[in-house]
Design a protein around this motif. Sequence first.
Motif, PDB file in Angstrom:
ATOM      1  N   GLY A 191       0.732  -1.300   0.024  1.00  0.00           N
ATOM      2  CA  GLY A 191       0.069   0.001   0.074  1.00  0.00           C
ATOM      3  C   GLY A 191       0.875   1.106  -0.005  1.00  0.00           C
ATOM      4  O   GLY A 191       0.505   2.427  -0.380  1.00  0.00           O
ATOM      5  N   GLN A 192       1.991   1.285   0.550  1.00  0.00           N
ATOM      6  CA  GLN A 192       2.889   2.342   0.488  1.00  0.00           C
ATOM      7  C   GLN A 192       3.861   2.555  -0.753  1.00  0.00           C
ATOM      8  O   GLN A 192       4.862   3.287  -0.963  1.00  0.00           O
ATOM      9  CB  GLN A 192       3.997   2.348   1.615  1.00  0.00           C
ATOM     10  CG  GLN A 192       3.080   2.715   2.869  1.00  0.00           C
ATOM     11  CD  GLN A 192       2.126   1.655   3.482  1.00  0.00           C
ATOM     12  OE1 GLN A 192       2.470   0.570   3.445  1.00  0.00           O
ATOM     13  NE2 GLN A 192       0.886   2.026   3.837  1.00  0.00           N
ATOM     14  N   GLY A 193       3.761   1.518  -1.594  1.00  0.00           N
ATOM     15  CA  GLY A 193       4.441   1.484  -2.943  1.00  0.00           C
ATOM     16  C   GLY A 193       5.798   0.902  -2.926  1.00  0.00           C
ATOM     17  O   GLY A 193       6.531   1.108  -3.803  1.00  0.00           O
ATOM     18  N   ARG A 194       5.910   0.067  -1.727  1.00  0.00           N
ATOM     19  CA  ARG A 194       7.092  -0.595  -1.621  1.00  0.00           C
ATOM     20  C   ARG A 194       7.021  -2.027  -2.387  1.00  0.00           C
ATOM     21  O   ARG A 194       6.002  -2.552  -2.288  1.00  0.00           O
ATOM     22  CB  ARG A 194       7.526  -0.745  -0.019  1.00  0.00           C
ATOM     23  CG  ARG A 194       7.691   0.477   0.623  1.00  0.00           C
ATOM     24  CD  ARG A 194       7.922   0.474   2.079  1.00  0.00           C
ATOM     25  NE  ARG A 194       6.551   0.045   2.536  1.00  0.00           N
ATOM     26  CZ  ARG A 194       6.448  -0.025   4.073  1.00  0.00           C
ATOM     27  NH1 ARG A 194       7.107   0.615   4.685  1.00  0.00           N
ATOM     28  NH2 ARG A 194       5.060  -0.566   4.519  1.00  0.00           N
ATOM     29  N   PRO A 195       8.327  -2.498  -2.630  1.00  0.00           N
ATOM     30  CA  PRO A 195       8.391  -3.890  -3.505  1.00  0.00           C
ATOM     31  C   PRO A 195       7.956  -4.865  -2.415  1.00  0.00           C
ATOM     32  O   PRO A 195       8.527  -5.028  -1.322  1.00  0.00           O
ATOM     33  CB  PRO A 195       9.666  -3.945  -4.085  1.00  0.00           C
ATOM     34  CG  PRO A 195      10.494  -2.897  -3.276  1.00  0.00           C
ATOM     35  CD  PRO A 195       9.601  -2.065  -2.967  1.00  0.00           C
ATOM     36  N   LEU A 196       7.034  -5.807  -2.946  1.00  0.00           N
ATOM     37  CA  LEU A 196       6.620  -7.134  -2.200  1.00  0.00           C
ATOM     38  C   LEU A 196       7.699  -7.906  -2.108  1.00  0.00           C
ATOM     39  O   LEU A 196       8.373  -8.116  -3.004  1.00  0.00           O
ATOM     40  CB  LEU A 196       5.437  -7.670  -2.412  1.00  0.00           C
ATOM     41  CG  LEU A 196       4.105  -6.979  -2.256  1.00  0.00           C
ATOM     42  CD1 LEU A 196       2.865  -7.301  -2.991  1.00  0.00           C
ATOM     43  CD2 LEU A 196       3.688  -6.709  -0.707  1.00  0.00           C
ATOM     44  N   PRO A 197       7.837  -8.749  -0.910  1.00  0.00           N
ATOM     45  CA  PRO A 197       8.695 -10.089  -1.022  1.00  0.00           C
ATOM     46  C   PRO A 197       7.750 -10.933  -1.654  1.00  0.00           C
ATOM     47  O   PRO A 197       6.863 -11.116  -1.706  1.00  0.00           O
ATOM     48  CB  PRO A 197       8.805 -10.451   0.564  1.00  0.00           C
ATOM     49  CG  PRO A 197       8.387  -9.291   1.252  1.00  0.00           C
ATOM     50  CD  PRO A 197       7.342  -8.313   0.176  1.00  0.00           C
ATOM     51  N   LEU A 198       8.557 -11.782  -2.611  1.00  0.00           N
ATOM     52  CA  LEU A 198       7.853 -12.564  -3.620  1.00  0.00           C
ATOM     53  C   LEU A 198       8.321 -14.087  -3.613  1.00  0.00           C
ATOM     54  O   LEU A 198       9.416 -14.312  -3.247  1.00  0.00           O
ATOM     55  CB  LEU A 198       8.207 -12.175  -5.169  1.00  0.00           C
ATOM     56  CG  LEU A 198       7.893 -10.710  -5.552  1.00  0.00           C
ATOM     57  CD1 LEU A 198       8.256 -10.343  -6.906  1.00  0.00           C
ATOM     58  CD2 LEU A 198       6.308 -10.376  -5.318  1.00  0.00           C
ATOM     59  N   PRO A 199       7.294 -14.821  -3.547  1.00  0.00           N
ATOM     60  CA  PRO A 199       7.371 -16.410  -3.650  1.00  0.00           C
ATOM     61  C   PRO A 199       8.248 -16.582  -4.924  1.00  0.00           C
ATOM     62  O   PRO A 199       7.901 -16.036  -5.746  1.00  0.00           O
ATOM     63  CB  PRO A 199       6.291 -16.941  -3.446  1.00  0.00           C
ATOM     64  CG  PRO A 199       5.109 -15.914  -3.786  1.00  0.00           C
ATOM     65  CD  PRO A 199       5.805 -14.649  -3.694  1.00  0.00           C
ATOM     66  N   ARG A 200       9.177 -17.709  -5.064  1.00  0.00           N
ATOM     67  CA  ARG A 200       9.792 -18.069  -6.340  1.00  0.00           C
ATOM     68  C   ARG A 200       8.780 -18.525  -7.273  1.00  0.00           C
ATOM     69  O   ARG A 200       8.874 -17.841  -8.500  1.00  0.00           O
ATOM     70  CB  ARG A 200      10.589 -19.222  -6.070  1.00  0.00           C
ATOM     71  CG  ARG A 200      11.768 -19.181  -5.098  1.00  0.00           C
ATOM     72  CD  ARG A 200      12.409 -20.486  -4.915  1.00  0.00           C
ATOM     73  NE  ARG A 200      13.447 -20.107  -4.080  1.00  0.00           N
ATOM     74  CZ  ARG A 200      14.768 -20.263  -4.147  1.00  0.00           C
ATOM     75  NH1 ARG A 200      15.179 -20.144  -5.506  1.00  0.00           N
ATOM     76  NH2 ARG A 200      15.635 -19.943  -3.330  1.00  0.00           N
TER      77      ARG A 200
END
Length: 283
Positions: free
Chosen positions: A114-123
């Motif tokens: 919501g703050q425009g920060r990159p999400l941690p992503l599953p492989r």
Amino acid sequence: MSEMPDTSPEGASLHAPVARLLRPLVRLFVARGITFPALINLLRELYVNVAEYDFALPGKEQTDSRVSLLTGIHRKEVRRLRGAGAPVSAVPAVVSRTSRIIARWLADPHFTDGQGRPLPLPRAGEDGEVSFESLVSGVTRDLRPRAVLDEWLDRGLALLDPQGRIVLAEAAYVPKGGGEPQLYYFGRNLHDHIAASVANIMGEAPRFLERAVHYDGLSAELARHLERRAREIAMEALAQANREAHAACATDPGGDHRWNFGLYVYAEEAPPRRAPQGSGDAA
């Protein structure tokens, strides 16, 4: 025709600012082993190239004599150097691919919080689920996402969190180490900044935004504080510009134009000036 060392009055007025502009570049040249004769050869080629392509008269063929007159370089040298074509700055494949993937990770609302920060992503994920695999495949299908991940982990562009998710590292924002990606952006960004300034000087009215806020006579503590705060403000502005550009590209038909929005922050210990302490300006 002999070499012509004379400089016009207009050219003479550029000596001081050009010397200041070139000083950090000369430091880099000396550090990286670019000798003065090597630089002279490069400048000679550039002078001929710029005169040939940027100062041709409409409807007239550019001649060796006119290029020689414009540059002060002997006609024999002009004849030898002409015809090479305007230099093309090719984007290294690794830079183009990496920058597009990172730009999407930072801009696409599917891959940010919501703050425009990159999400941690599953492989990986199921069809339509957000994952590193879907991030990469949405930009290019020429490479396997696992190969991209291995490269990024090796280069320090991405990290694995305790849950095994892929996290965009701070190193991904600014290429480091003097390698190919950093040197590419060194040339591109400085070119565009200087080109904007030159266009504003040579035009009848300023065409491009090219401004800075600067304060002198500061304590080291305040200079460090302002540098940290400027970084925060700059990153917020870059992130916003990236989000809007990424969204706009979705409906753009495409064409032959490019756009660059850049920011820089610089601080150093400088000799004291006579201006009052804390005096500032915006220019």
